[in-house]
Design a protein around this motif. Structure first.
Motif, PDB file in Angstrom:
ATOM      1  N   TRP A   1       0.830  -1.216   0.000  1.00  0.00           N
ATOM      2  CA  TRP A   1       0.000   0.000   0.000  1.00  0.00           C
ATOM      3  C   TRP A   1       0.861   1.261   0.000  1.00  0.00           C
ATOM      4  CZ3 TRP A   1      -1.406   2.627   5.017  1.00  0.00           C
ATOM      5  CH2 TRP A   1      -2.404   3.617   4.852  1.00  0.00           C
TER       6      TRP A   1
ATOM      7  N   SER B   1      -4.361   9.177  -5.135  1.00  0.00           N
ATOM      8  CA  SER B   1      -5.535   8.368  -4.814  1.00  0.00           C
ATOM      9  C   SER B   1      -5.402   6.974  -5.403  1.00  0.00           C
ATOM     10  CB  SER B   1      -6.801   9.043  -5.354  1.00  0.00           C
ATOM     11  OG  SER B   1      -7.947   8.277  -5.070  1.00  0.00           O
ATOM     12  N   CYS B   2      -5.927   5.974  -4.683  1.00  0.00           N
ATOM     13  CA  CYS B   2      -5.893   4.588  -5.164  1.00  0.00           C
ATOM     14  C   CYS B   2      -7.298   3.989  -5.095  1.00  0.00           C
ATOM     15  CB  CYS B   2      -4.915   3.747  -4.338  1.00  0.00           C
ATOM     16  SG  CYS B   2      -5.493   3.380  -2.649  1.00  0.00           S
TER      17      CYS B   2
ATOM     18  N   PHE C   1     -10.075   0.660  -4.023  1.00  0.00           N
ATOM     19  CA  PHE C   1     -10.366  -0.161  -2.840  1.00  0.00           C
ATOM     20  C   PHE C   1     -11.316  -1.286  -3.211  1.00  0.00           C
ATOM     21  CE2 PHE C   1     -13.668   3.077  -2.923  1.00  0.00           C
ATOM     22  CZ  PHE C   1     -14.823   2.415  -2.553  1.00  0.00           C
TER      23      PHE C   1
ATOM     24  N   ASN D   1     -10.601   8.840  -5.485  1.00  0.00           N
ATOM     25  CA  ASN D   1     -11.530   8.283  -4.504  1.00  0.00           C
ATOM     26  C   ASN D   1     -11.359   9.090  -3.234  1.00  0.00           C
ATOM     27  OD1 ASN D   1     -12.989   6.104  -5.627  1.00  0.00           O
ATOM     28  ND2 ASN D   1     -11.202   4.774  -5.512  1.00  0.00           N
TER      29      ASN D   1
ATOM     30  N   THR E   1      -7.603   5.642   0.822  1.00  0.00           N
ATOM     31  CA  THR E   1      -7.407   5.705  -0.626  1.00  0.00           C
ATOM     32  C   THR E   1      -6.806   7.024  -1.090  1.00  0.00           C
ATOM     33  OG1 THR E   1      -9.594   6.651  -1.152  1.00  0.00           O
ATOM     34  CG2 THR E   1      -9.440   4.233  -0.951  1.00  0.00           C
TER      35      THR E   1
END
Length: 295
Positions: free
Chosen positions: A94, A111-112, A114, A142, A147
């Motif tokens: 992460w 941002s990532c 989920f 997101n 995130t």
């Protein structure tokens, strides 16, 4: 280096999963500030059982998750901050993904994606960063905790989380942050991978709290009214959420007014009224059952 901030309240049973996922990170230069928002269970003992100096426990009187997050930022030692809820967890790389974006692209906001998991542990949905539309300058992101990473300087400049807002704090913060993104041409990047695992459960969560949803959405509408007027599709979404929450908290006059506002914006919006009908059915059924049994 990255400061992770986790507000928590009476989740001693869920905290170990989250903490273990942080300890398993392949990137090691982090601190975890856990802000205990007045828990009455054995939260402190659970956290202090993890013998790692990077994990820091802070107790405060109960004041809500938004205030706890802001306090966590005040305590943060590092320039990059990321929030993580105490009932979720993250994959082992992460932080590595976020650090790579900082090193390669000098990103200030990242941002990532989920994944959502049900109570059986099955993945039921994957959500990657998406275009947020005109109201957010077509930024791709997101908002969910875990995130999105911020440069601490810009989080502080934006004023942090609104402690008076009962729900939607992540979205509302980002709206204020956009000003600085524009002024300083901040680099925003996305990681199109699901790095956070969000667990659905019956415990305390905002999505289960119709009172908080009603208060938060109506407060948001008042605070950003002109912006919503300029973005009618988003305005309808907020009116619809507030309307459904109004029905569920038996504010029927307010619900009618909110859905009527949505209808005035776009007369083709039937979805809002369908939500109202779906919400009212259980209420009418229960009322009918009580009346029949009373008679």
């Amino acid at each position: 280096m990255i400061s992770i901030i986790t507000p928590t309240y009476n989740r001693a049973d869920l905290l170990p999963r989250m903490i273990n996922s942080i300890l398993a990170q392949t990137f090691k230069d982090w601190e975890l500030n856990i802000v205990d928002d007045g828990s009455t269970d054995n939260t402190r003992q659970v956290i202090e059982s993890f013998k790692d100096k990077r994990i820091k426990y802070h107790y405060t009187e109960n004041s809500g998750a938004a205030d706890s997050r802001n306090k966590g930022v005040e305590l943060a030692q590092y320039d990059n901050i990321i929030f993580l809820d105490s009932d979720d967890e993250v994959v082992s790389d992460w932080l590595d993904h976020f650090v790579e974006e900082i090193r390669i692209n000098s990103a200030k906001v990242i941002s990532c994606g989920f994944e959502k998991y049900n109570s059986k542990g099955d993945c039921i949905q994957t959500v990657l960063p998406k275009n947020l539309g005109m109201m957010f300058n077509n930024i791709k992101a997101n908002f969910l905790a875990g995130t999105i990473l911020y440069n601490k300087k810009y989080f502080v400049m934006s004023g942090g989380y609104d402690v008076n807002l009962r729900s939607g704090q992540h979205t509302e913060l980002f709206l204020r942050l956009i000003k600085f993104i524009q002024e300083d041409n901040l680099i925003i990047t996305t990681i199109d991978k699901p790095l956070v695992k969000v667990y659905l459960h019956d415990g305390l969560r905002i999505r289960h709290n119709s009172e908080a949803l009603f208060q938060g959405s109506t407060q948001f509408i008042k605070k950003h009214n002109q912006l919503l007027i300029d973005n009618p599709d988003k305005f309808i979404d907020y009116l619809s959420v507030a309307g459904v929450a109004a029905v569920r908290t038996k504010r029927y006059k307010e619900a009618n007014s909110l859905f009527f506002q949505a209808l005035k914006i776009n007369k083709r919006i039937i979805k809002s009224y369908l939500r109202l009908i779906i919400s009212v059915i259980p209420v009418l059924r229960d009322k009918f059952w009580r009346n029949n049994n009373h008679n």
